[in-house]
Write a protein that holds these residues in place. Structure first.
Motif, PDB file in Angstrom:
ATOM      1  N   ASN A 117      -0.216  30.189 -45.832  1.00  0.00           N
ATOM      2  CA  ASN A 117       0.241  29.369 -46.950  1.00  0.00           C
ATOM      3  C   ASN A 117      -0.552  29.621 -48.224  1.00  0.00           C
ATOM      4  O   ASN A 117      -0.235  29.084 -49.270  1.00  0.00           O
ATOM      5  CB  ASN A 117       0.242  27.881 -46.598  1.00  0.00           C
TER       6      ASN A 117
ATOM      7  N   ASN B  60      -2.649  26.747 -41.700  1.00  0.00           N
ATOM      8  CA  ASN B  60      -2.934  25.419 -41.153  1.00  0.00           C
ATOM      9  C   ASN B  60      -2.925  25.362 -39.637  1.00  0.00           C
ATOM     10  O   ASN B  60      -3.433  24.413 -39.066  1.00  0.00           O
ATOM     11  CB  ASN B  60      -1.946  24.386 -41.714  1.00  0.00           C
ATOM     12  N   ASP B  61      -2.356  26.326 -38.969  1.00  0.00           N
ATOM     13  CA  ASP B  61      -2.225  26.312 -37.514  1.00  0.00           C
ATOM     14  C   ASP B  61      -3.376  27.077 -36.863  1.00  0.00           C
ATOM     15  O   ASP B  61      -3.516  28.275 -37.068  1.00  0.00           O
ATOM     16  CB  ASP B  61      -0.882  26.923 -37.105  1.00  0.00           C
TER      17      ASP B  61
ATOM     18  N   SER C   2      -5.467  25.205 -47.761  1.00  0.00           N
ATOM     19  CA  SER C   2      -5.355  25.525 -46.342  1.00  0.00           C
ATOM     20  C   SER C   2      -6.461  24.845 -45.552  1.00  0.00           C
ATOM     21  O   SER C   2      -7.592  24.741 -46.010  1.00  0.00           O
ATOM     22  CB  SER C   2      -5.458  27.038 -46.148  1.00  0.00           C
ATOM     23  N   SER C   3      -6.132  24.430 -44.332  1.00  0.00           N
ATOM     24  CA  SER C   3      -7.152  23.811 -43.481  1.00  0.00           C
ATOM     25  C   SER C   3      -7.951  24.857 -42.714  1.00  0.00           C
ATOM     26  O   SER C   3      -9.050  24.575 -42.252  1.00  0.00           O
ATOM     27  CB  SER C   3      -6.497  22.830 -42.505  1.00  0.00           C
ATOM     28  N   GLN C   4      -7.417  26.069 -42.579  1.00  0.00           N
ATOM     29  CA  GLN C   4      -8.086  27.163 -41.873  1.00  0.00           C
ATOM     30  C   GLN C   4      -8.062  28.403 -42.756  1.00  0.00           C
ATOM     31  O   GLN C   4      -7.128  28.602 -43.538  1.00  0.00           O
ATOM     32  CB  GLN C   4      -7.346  27.499 -40.564  1.00  0.00           C
TER      33      GLN C   4
END
Length: 179
Positions: free
Chosen positions: A169, A112-113, A81-83
């Motif tokens: 995710n 990710n959002d 995950s980016s976040q």
């Protein structure tokens, strides 16, 4: 003389007809090739995300039937995950006989959002309750390395329907203590 002119005109028509036929065959082949090969490669990334989401839904059905989620659960190992969003530390009684055992975990939700951060902040008590609800049903034997991905999938599947601005995710556990 007229006969030669007729033959020249007739041969030109044959050449044009053959050229149109060849053009039609090439166009048909190009259409077939695009639909079967190139179009699929362009949608690979999009399909991969949809496949993970579909696998998560299918895994929920498998987990609800008491079976192991197997390879679908292992797909979480590949998702980064980016976040992340940190929930409060959670302590619950486990479902073991006698109720003498408890579990203490630190949970991070992966997504990710960036828009999802505000929604998770607003819904933090509801999301934390969902995590507690899932963890309370587990026995000490369920909290093992091979079952953690199944627990993560259960958490994702429980929380995602509550979210409007994005989807989780992954779930990350940074502390796990069983007493």
């Amino acid at each position: 003389m007229e006969n030669k002119a007729e033959k020249k005109g007739s041969s030109k028509i044959k050449i044009i007809a053959i050229g149109i036929l060849i053009l039609a065959v090439v166009a048909g082949g190009a259409f077939f090739g695009y639909n079967n090969f190139i179009k699929d490669k362009k949608n690979t990334a999009k399909n991969a995300v949809q496949q993970v989401n579909t696998q998560q839904v299918n895994t929920q059905q498998v987990v609800n039937n008491g079976q192991t989620a197997g390879t679908v659960a292992n797909s979480l190992d590949q998702v980064v995950s980016s976040q992340t969003f940190q929930l409060d530390e959670v302590t619950v009684n486990l479902a073991d006989e006698g109720g003498n055992r408890y579990l203490k975990v630190a949970v991070y939700l992966g997504f990710n959002d960036k828009k999802l951060t505000a929604e998770l902040t607003a819904k933090k008590p509801i999301v934390t309750d969902a995590v507690i609800e899932i963890l309370r049903t587990k026995k000490a034997a369920d909290i093992s390395a091979k079952n953690m991905n199944n627990i993560k999938l259960e958490i994702i599947q429980k929380i995602n329907p509550m979210l409007e601005k994005g989807q989780l995710n992954n779930v990350y556990f940074t502390d796990i203590i069983i007493q």
